[in-house]
Design a protein around this motif. Structure first.
Motif, mmCIF file in Angstrom:
data_model
loop_
_atom_site.group_PDB
_atom_site.id
_atom_site.type_symbol
_atom_site.label_atom_id
_atom_site.label_comp_id
_atom_site.label_asym_id
_atom_site.label_seq_id
_atom_site.Cartn_x
_atom_site.Cartn_y
_atom_site.Cartn_z
ATOM 1 N N GLY A 16 -6.368 6.899 2.893
ATOM 2 C CA GLY A 16 -6.246 7.518 1.580
ATOM 3 C C GLY A 16 -5.748 8.940 1.668
ATOM 4 O O GLY A 16 -4.738 9.303 1.071
ATOM 5 N N SER A 17 -6.429 9.745 2.480
ATOM 6 C CA SER A 17 -6.079 11.162 2.535
ATOM 7 C C SER A 17 -4.833 11.389 3.382
ATOM 8 O O SER A 17 -4.314 12.493 3.435
ATOM 9 C CB SER A 17 -7.244 11.961 3.094
ATOM 10 N N LEU A 18 -4.371 10.347 4.069
ATOM 11 C CA LEU A 18 -3.198 10.521 4.927
ATOM 12 C C LEU A 18 -1.959 9.852 4.348
ATOM 13 O O LEU A 18 -0.976 9.658 5.036
ATOM 14 C CB LEU A 18 -3.490 9.976 6.325
ATOM 15 N N SER A 19 -2.029 9.492 3.076
ATOM 16 C CA SER A 19 -0.824 8.959 2.443
ATOM 17 C C SER A 19 0.123 10.123 2.171
ATOM 18 O O SER A 19 -0.307 11.269 2.013
ATOM 19 C CB SER A 19 -1.175 8.252 1.136
ATOM 20 N N LEU A 20 1.414 9.824 2.131
ATOM 21 C CA LEU A 20 2.383 10.884 1.823
ATOM 22 C C LEU A 20 2.107 11.445 0.437
ATOM 23 O O LEU A 20 2.261 12.638 0.190
ATOM 24 C CB LEU A 20 3.802 10.340 1.904
ATOM 25 N N GLY A 67 0.859 -1.181 0.000
ATOM 26 C CA GLY A 67 0.000 0.000 0.000
ATOM 27 C C GLY A 67 0.890 1.224 0.000
ATOM 28 O O GLY A 67 2.118 1.095 0.052
ATOM 29 N N LEU A 68 0.265 2.390 -0.061
ATOM 30 C CA LEU A 68 1.041 3.635 -0.022
ATOM 31 C C LEU A 68 1.470 3.911 1.411
ATOM 32 O O LEU A 68 0.752 3.573 2.358
ATOM 33 C CB LEU A 68 0.179 4.796 -0.510
ATOM 34 N N LEU A 69 2.622 4.524 1.584
ATOM 35 C CA LEU A 69 3.046 4.936 2.931
ATOM 36 C C LEU A 69 2.090 6.007 3.431
ATOM 37 O O LEU A 69 1.770 6.949 2.721
ATOM 38 C CB LEU A 69 4.453 5.524 2.910
ATOM 39 N N HIS A 70 1.638 5.852 4.656
ATOM 40 C CA HIS A 70 0.807 6.887 5.259
ATOM 41 C C HIS A 70 1.579 7.531 6.402
ATOM 42 O O HIS A 70 2.729 7.144 6.679
ATOM 43 C CB HIS A 70 -0.529 6.314 5.734
ATOM 44 N N VAL A 71 0.963 8.494 7.039
ATOM 45 C CA VAL A 71 1.704 9.253 8.046
ATOM 46 C C VAL A 71 2.225 8.376 9.190
ATOM 47 O O VAL A 71 3.274 8.667 9.762
ATOM 48 C CB VAL A 71 0.867 10.430 8.600
ATOM 49 N N GLY A 72 1.508 7.294 9.491
ATOM 50 C CA GLY A 72 1.987 6.386 10.545
ATOM 51 C C GLY A 72 3.286 5.709 10.131
ATOM 52 O O GLY A 72 4.257 5.664 10.888
ATOM 53 N N ASN A 73 3.322 5.182 8.905
ATOM 54 C CA ASN A 73 4.566 4.566 8.405
ATOM 55 C C ASN A 73 5.680 5.604 8.353
ATOM 56 O O ASN A 73 6.829 5.323 8.683
ATOM 57 C CB ASN A 73 4.419 4.040 6.969
ATOM 58 N N ALA A 74 5.306 6.799 7.896
ATOM 59 C CA ALA A 74 6.315 7.846 7.728
ATOM 60 C C ALA A 74 6.929 8.186 9.082
ATOM 61 O O ALA A 74 8.128 8.455 9.183
ATOM 62 C CB ALA A 74 5.683 9.096 7.117
ATOM 63 N N ARG A 75 6.115 8.141 10.129
ATOM 64 C CA ARG A 75 6.651 8.440 11.452
ATOM 65 C C ARG A 75 7.659 7.381 11.871
ATOM 66 O O ARG A 75 8.715 7.695 12.434
ATOM 67 C CB ARG A 75 5.495 8.529 12.460
ATOM 68 N N THR A 76 7.351 6.117 11.571
ATOM 69 C CA THR A 76 8.303 5.044 11.881
ATOM 70 C C THR A 76 9.621 5.288 11.146
ATOM 71 O O THR A 76 10.705 5.184 11.729
ATOM 72 C CB THR A 76 7.714 3.676 11.464
ATOM 73 N N ALA A 77 9.509 5.611 9.861
ATOM 74 C CA ALA A 77 10.728 5.863 9.076
ATOM 75 C C ALA A 77 11.496 7.036 9.667
ATOM 76 O O ALA A 77 12.712 6.972 9.866
ATOM 77 C CB ALA A 77 10.350 6.163 7.625
ATOM 78 N N LEU A 78 10.760 8.098 9.963
ATOM 79 C CA LEU A 78 11.395 9.321 10.446
ATOM 80 C C LEU A 78 12.103 9.098 11.785
ATOM 81 O O LEU A 78 13.240 9.533 11.976
ATOM 82 C CB LEU A 78 10.337 10.427 10.587
ATOM 83 N N LEU A 79 11.431 8.444 12.735
ATOM 84 C CA LEU A 79 12.040 8.266 14.057
ATOM 85 C C LEU A 79 13.311 7.420 13.935
ATOM 86 O O LEU A 79 14.313 7.695 14.600
ATOM 87 C CB LEU A 79 11.032 7.655 15.041
ATOM 88 N N ASN A 80 13.268 6.402 13.084
ATOM 89 C CA ASN A 80 14.488 5.622 12.840
ATOM 90 C C ASN A 80 15.588 6.502 12.265
ATOM 91 O O ASN A 80 16.736 6.468 12.708
ATOM 92 C CB ASN A 80 14.196 4.472 11.856
ATOM 93 N N TRP A 81 15.221 7.291 11.270
ATOM 94 C CA TRP A 81 16.210 8.139 10.578
ATOM 95 C C TRP A 81 16.814 9.165 11.533
ATOM 96 O O TRP A 81 18.029 9.375 11.569
ATOM 97 C CB TRP A 81 15.518 8.824 9.394
ATOM 98 N N LEU A 82 15.943 9.817 12.314
ATOM 99 C CA LEU A 82 16.431 10.863 13.226
ATOM 100 C C LEU A 82 17.383 10.275 14.255
ATOM 101 O O LEU A 82 18.430 10.864 14.564
ATOM 102 C CB LEU A 82 15.251 11.549 13.940
ATOM 103 N N PHE A 83 17.020 9.104 14.770
ATOM 104 C CA PHE A 83 17.882 8.457 15.763
ATOM 105 C C PHE A 83 19.242 8.121 15.131
ATOM 106 O O PHE A 83 20.291 8.412 15.703
ATOM 107 C CB PHE A 83 17.190 7.200 16.295
ATOM 108 N N ALA A 84 19.197 7.544 13.928
ATOM 109 C CA ALA A 84 20.459 7.189 13.250
ATOM 110 C C ALA A 84 21.322 8.430 13.039
ATOM 111 O O ALA A 84 22.521 8.424 13.310
ATOM 112 C CB ALA A 84 20.171 6.505 11.912
#
Ligand code: GLU
Length: 438
Positions: A244-248, A13-30
């Protein structure tokens, strides 16, 4: 120890804001730790994974600015999962199960009726059952045999966690058709990629207990874990309802700035105020697991929109130059009035026309036109001119500024006129004050 994290989306499926937050928190920590951020595409579910969704993941992460330091697809790595499976088998930690989905379902409702926990009863471990089902020619699926003991870890968000794996069903690792489910490949990859920290949503807390047992059974070091509360909607509802409306992709199409999304997702659910930051680096410097709260984070689209506006108001021209060809003076004149960057089109129209003026006070407009000073104009022009108009007409305050704004822009509200006037210029100002569309 080197810090290596991974974001492991399924391309279903498309990345939504929840997935994006997971990606972001990982990235910021790294980034904060000088570590590495890997992207792992969890595409073992061949029926639901698509190339188009995979490409969308790359596109969306690039849009957010989350560059990765390495990527792979699980479908390329199946031999590693087989090796891990055989290792577990040699250690006596996997066993074949023969129940059909219908039989398992019946068992679950029986358990529910007797108010027993919905845990798999290990019937396939009974030699008599096994012999009977094998005799029927049934193909097995394979489960991991949990230790049925307490598994604990110190979660970087939740603190000490203890889960008794006796309260869980033995997880299915391999389906009847031979396909691997998520649980084992994830662990095998985390080991192989030397993942130091698994950072993911709290919907995986129970998985973690089983996965820790698998790390142990494979003789591997156990990574650190951080499970953050999930995003929910404004009223606490699951986000899945309006993904739908919350996909990146949809936020991008709505003209929301990636840095507004990142600032919002980095700060909601934390003890920090929700404020825009001008770079991911700033967000990384401020990142701390200890600031993430235990309550679900509420994603409110209106808050994101307000943050987007605040971000635009902060940004210097250099940050938007590539997207704002109208130049720095234009940017400085209009940015405080933008909600989305796309609003610059309308702002440019206020300057270059066509503007249909609204003449509220014809006498005043006529005198104002006659008093327009010769060019060149600058920000001081507005003050000097309106002073002269006031002196000649006696109009002051709203009675002076409101008709001038309506005549010059056709609108009740808009950017500061002292900045706008020199951009509109004398010719167009003159025409508009005379009631002509210009
Ligand atoms: N593909 C899994 C998911 O999207 C990954 C979970 C994990 O981070 O281990 O839920």
């Amino acid at each position: 120890m080197s810090i290596i994290v991974r974001f492991a989306p399924s391309p279903t499926g498309l990345l939504h804001v929840g997935n994006a937050r997971t990606a972001l928190l990982n990235w910021l920590f790294a980034k904060k730790m000088g570590g590495r951020f890997l992207l792992r595409i969890d595409d073992t579910d061949a029926a639901r994974s698509t190339k188009a969704f995979e490409e969308a993941i790359y596109r969306d992460l690039a849009w957010l600015g989350l560059a990765h330091d390495g990527t792979d697809r699980q479908i390329n790595r199946l031999s590693k999962y087989s090796a891990a499976f055989y290792q577990l088998q040699a250690a006596g930690r996997v066993y074949p199960c023969f129940e059909t989905e219908a039989e398992l379902e019946r068992q679950r409702s029986l358990h529910a009726a007797r108010k027993l926990p919905p845990i798999y009863n290990r019937a396939s471990l009974e030699p008599a059952n096994k012999a009977k089902w094998e005799g029927e020619g049934r193909k097995p699926h394979w489960r991991f045999k949990l230790s049925r003991s307490k598994v604990g870890w110190t979660d970087l968000v939740r603190g000490p966690v203890e889960i008794d794996t006796a309260t869980m069903s033995d997880p299915v690792l391999v389906r009847e058709d031979g396909a691997f489910l998520y649980t084992l490949p994830s662990v095998a990859d985390d080991i192989d990629m030397a993942i130091s920290h698994v950072v993911r949503g709290e919907d995986h807390v129970t998985n973690t207990a089983a996965q820790i047992e698998i790390f142990q059974a494979l003789g591997a070091a156990i990574p650190s874990f951080a499970h953050f509360p999930l995003l929910v909607g404004a009223g606490g509802e699951a986000l899945s309802k309006r993904l739908g409306s919350l996909s990146l992709e949809s936020l991008r199409e709505q003209g929301i700035e990636p840095l507004a999304v990142a600032s919002y997702l980095a700060k909601i659910g934390t003890s920090d105020p929700i404020e825009p930051r001008q770079s991911l680096g700033e967000l990384a410097a401020e990142f701390d697991f200890a600031r993430i709260g235990r309550a679900p984070a509420h994603f409110v689209p209106e808050e994101l929109e307000a943050l987007n506006a605040k971000l635009l108001h902060l940004l210097p021209y250099s940050a938007v130059a590539a997207r704002v060809p109208q130049g720095e003076a234009f940017w400085d004149a209009v940015k405080a009035n933008l909600t989305r960057l796309g609003d610059i089109e309308e702002m440019a129209r206020l300057i270059n026309g066509p503007v249909a003026p609204v003449i509220e006070d014809a006498g005043l407009a006529q005198k104002a036109a006659a008093l327009l000073p010769p060019e060149p104009w600058d920000e001081a022009t507005w003050g000097a001119w309106t002073k002269a108009v006031s002196a000649q007409t006696g109009a002051r305050g709203r009675g002076l500024f409101h008709p001038l704004r309506l005549a010059l822009t056709g609108l009740e509200h808009g950017p500061e006129l002292k900045k706008l006037l020199p951009l509109i210029g004398r010719d167009r100002s003159m025409a508009r004050l005379k009631g002509e569309t210009a």
